[in-house]
Enzyme design. Structure first.
Site, PDB file in Angstrom:
ATOM      1  N   ASP A  23      25.204 -83.708  52.193  1.00  0.00           N
ATOM      2  CA  ASP A  23      24.314 -83.281  53.270  1.00  0.00           C
ATOM      3  C   ASP A  23      25.179 -82.424  54.196  1.00  0.00           C
ATOM      4  OD1 ASP A  23      22.341 -83.475  55.476  1.00  0.00           O
ATOM      5  OD2 ASP A  23      23.821 -84.844  56.335  1.00  0.00           O
ATOM      6  N   ASP A 230      24.206 -88.925  56.003  1.00  0.00           N
ATOM      7  CA  ASP A 230      24.281 -89.747  57.220  1.00  0.00           C
ATOM      8  C   ASP A 230      22.922 -90.016  57.857  1.00  0.00           C
ATOM      9  OD1 ASP A 230      23.899 -87.033  58.005  1.00  0.00           O
ATOM     10  OD2 ASP A 230      24.467 -87.609  60.040  1.00  0.00           O
ATOM     11  N   ASP A 234      18.229 -88.638  54.670  1.00  0.00           N
ATOM     12  CA  ASP A 234      19.025 -88.694  53.451  1.00  0.00           C
ATOM     13  C   ASP A 234      18.801 -89.974  52.639  1.00  0.00           C
ATOM     14  OD1 ASP A 234      20.319 -86.256  54.124  1.00  0.00           O
ATOM     15  OD2 ASP A 234      21.678 -87.348  55.442  1.00  0.00           O
TER      16      ASP A 234
HETATM   17  P1  ADP Z   1      18.827 -81.105  58.662  1.00  0.00           P
HETATM   18  O1  ADP Z   1      19.099 -82.225  59.631  1.00  0.00           O
HETATM   19  O2  ADP Z   1      19.404 -81.330  57.294  1.00  0.00           O
HETATM   20  O3  ADP Z   1      19.175 -79.753  59.190  1.00  0.00           O
HETATM   21  P2  ADP Z   1      15.911 -81.376  59.114  1.00  0.00           P
HETATM   22  O4  ADP Z   1      14.913 -81.463  58.022  1.00  0.00           O
HETATM   23  O5  ADP Z   1      15.999 -82.504  60.062  1.00  0.00           O
HETATM   24  O6  ADP Z   1      17.267 -81.071  58.366  1.00  0.00           O
HETATM   25  O7  ADP Z   1      15.597 -80.071  59.967  1.00  0.00           O
HETATM   26  C1  ADP Z   1      15.514 -78.819  59.333  1.00  0.00           C
HETATM   27  C2  ADP Z   1      15.483 -77.733  60.357  1.00  0.00           C
HETATM   28  O8  ADP Z   1      14.270 -77.802  61.134  1.00  0.00           O
HETATM   29  C3  ADP Z   1      16.613 -77.815  61.371  1.00  0.00           C
HETATM   30  O9  ADP Z   1      17.795 -77.221  60.915  1.00  0.00           O
HETATM   31  C4  ADP Z   1      15.979 -77.059  62.547  1.00  0.00           C
HETATM   32  O10 ADP Z   1      16.106 -75.671  62.354  1.00  0.00           O
HETATM   33  C5  ADP Z   1      14.520 -77.435  62.466  1.00  0.00           C
HETATM   34  N1  ADP Z   1      14.206 -78.585  63.350  1.00  0.00           N
HETATM   35  C6  ADP Z   1      13.910 -79.850  62.983  1.00  0.00           C
HETATM   36  N2  ADP Z   1      13.679 -80.629  64.046  1.00  0.00           N
HETATM   37  C7  ADP Z   1      13.849 -79.854  65.138  1.00  0.00           C
HETATM   38  C8  ADP Z   1      13.757 -80.060  66.562  1.00  0.00           C
HETATM   39  N3  ADP Z   1      13.452 -81.236  67.099  1.00  0.00           N
HETATM   40  N4  ADP Z   1      13.996 -79.006  67.356  1.00  0.00           N
HETATM   41  C9  ADP Z   1      14.314 -77.805  66.849  1.00  0.00           C
HETATM   42  N5  ADP Z   1      14.427 -77.541  65.543  1.00  0.00           N
HETATM   43  C10 ADP Z   1      14.183 -78.534  64.683  1.00  0.00           C
HETATM   44 MG    MG Z   2      22.730 -85.158  58.276  1.00  0.00          MG
END
Ligand code: ADP
Ligand code: MG
Length: 266
Positions: A23, A230, A234
């Site tokens: 990740d 983490d 995941d």
């Molecule tokens: P990761 O933690 O692997 O980056 P996520 O699926 O949690 O993956 O999020 C993917 C993307 O969505 C993030 O990189 C971000 O660009 C956007 N995102 C998710 N949640 C938020 C949030 N609360 N505020 C702003 N952007 C968000």
């Molecule tokens: Mg992570």
């Protein structure tokens, strides 16, 4: 060595791995994101006003990026407002209402899905992403409002770990929900060539499965694949992997789902 094996099978299978998927956020990187740039789309919105609005929306979010934005707003003594109608959009961002305004905050895809064009800021955004920053876009009442760039340093030992695994003949891959340009840049820094980017939370386990079955085409048998992660996101991927490895500073859910826990997060 600070490595907790929860069962003997994981110890045995770890010796037979053909591929290992990491990740990105919080695993290959420190997971301590920090705001490095705020750009408002202009009149009448100032960078402080944009940060204040976005932080107000993000205070209801549990995402690590949200915390970085809220911390930055507090550090600048900006007044965070109450929001209503908060809605998390998994893998994309969020939607909220502040003082009668509808706010959309998230990644490029969220903007695209809502037909919001980035106007004069597309070039700056591409530059920031090419430099490995995570760019958060926002729109107020359907109109592009600006961007917030976030940096998250890679862990000091990540590169060495990738090099050692590669030298052992283990294929190393990265898996992230973050955008492709940012992911490619971080992967490049670490010498990782297989990159799964813009993967929705519900699809992470499928990517593990994909790599497991890909092995069958070259070796006739499914690959033995480990997943290192983490986040809550995941957990299904950790369960799908032949060996699930959780970072000790990660979420309880990840540690619960994993077979191995890296107690020193190293
Ligand atoms: P990761 O933690 O692997 O980056 P996520 O699926 O949690 O993956 O999020 C993917 C993307 O969505 C993030 O990189 C971000 O660009 C956007 N995102 C998710 N949640 C938020 C949030 N609360 N505020 C702003 N952007 C968000
Ligand atoms: Mg992570």
């Amino acid at each position: 060595n600070g490595i907790l094996f929860k069962n003997a099978a994981a110890l045995e299978q770890a010796a037979k791995l053909q591929a290992i998927i990491f990740d990105k956020t919080g695993t290959l990187t420190e997971g301590k994101p920090q705001v490095v740039e705020v750009m408002a789309a202009g009149n009448p919105l100032t960078p402080d006003e944009l940060l204040r609005l976005v932080a107000s929306a993000e205070q209801s979010s549990e995402h690590p990026l949200a915390q970085a934005i809220v911390d930055k707003a507090k550090a600048q003594n900006l007044k965070i407002e109450n929001t209503s109608g908060f809605e998390a959009i998994p893998g994309h961002g969020l939607k909220a209402t502040i003082a009668g305004k509808t706010l959309l905050v998230g990644n490029r895809k969220l903007m695209r899905d809502n037909n919001i064009s980035m106007e004069g800021m597309a070039e700056r955004a591409a530059t920031l992403e090419g430099a490995g920053r995570t760019v958060i876009y926002s729109a107020v009442d359907g109109k592009f409002a600006g961007l917030i760039a976030i940096a998250d340093a890679v862990r000091p030992n990540a590169k060495q770990a990738v090099e050692k695994l590669t030298a052992m003949g283990v294929q190393v891959a990265m898996l992230t929900g973050d955008n492709r340009a940012t992911a490619e840049r971080i992967a490049g820094e670490l010498g990782i060539t297989t990159v799964f980017a813009e993967v929705l939370p519900g699809q992470k386990a499928d990517k593990v499965k994909e790599l497991q079955s890909q092995g069958a085409t070259t070796t006739g048998r499914p690959y033995m694949v480990a997943m290192v992660g983490d986040g809550i996101n995941d957990a299904p991927a950790l369960a799908q992997a032949d060996v699930g490895i959780a970072i000790g500073t990660g979420t309880d859910v990840a540690m619960e789902a994993a077979d191995v826990v890296l107690m020193k997060s190293d």
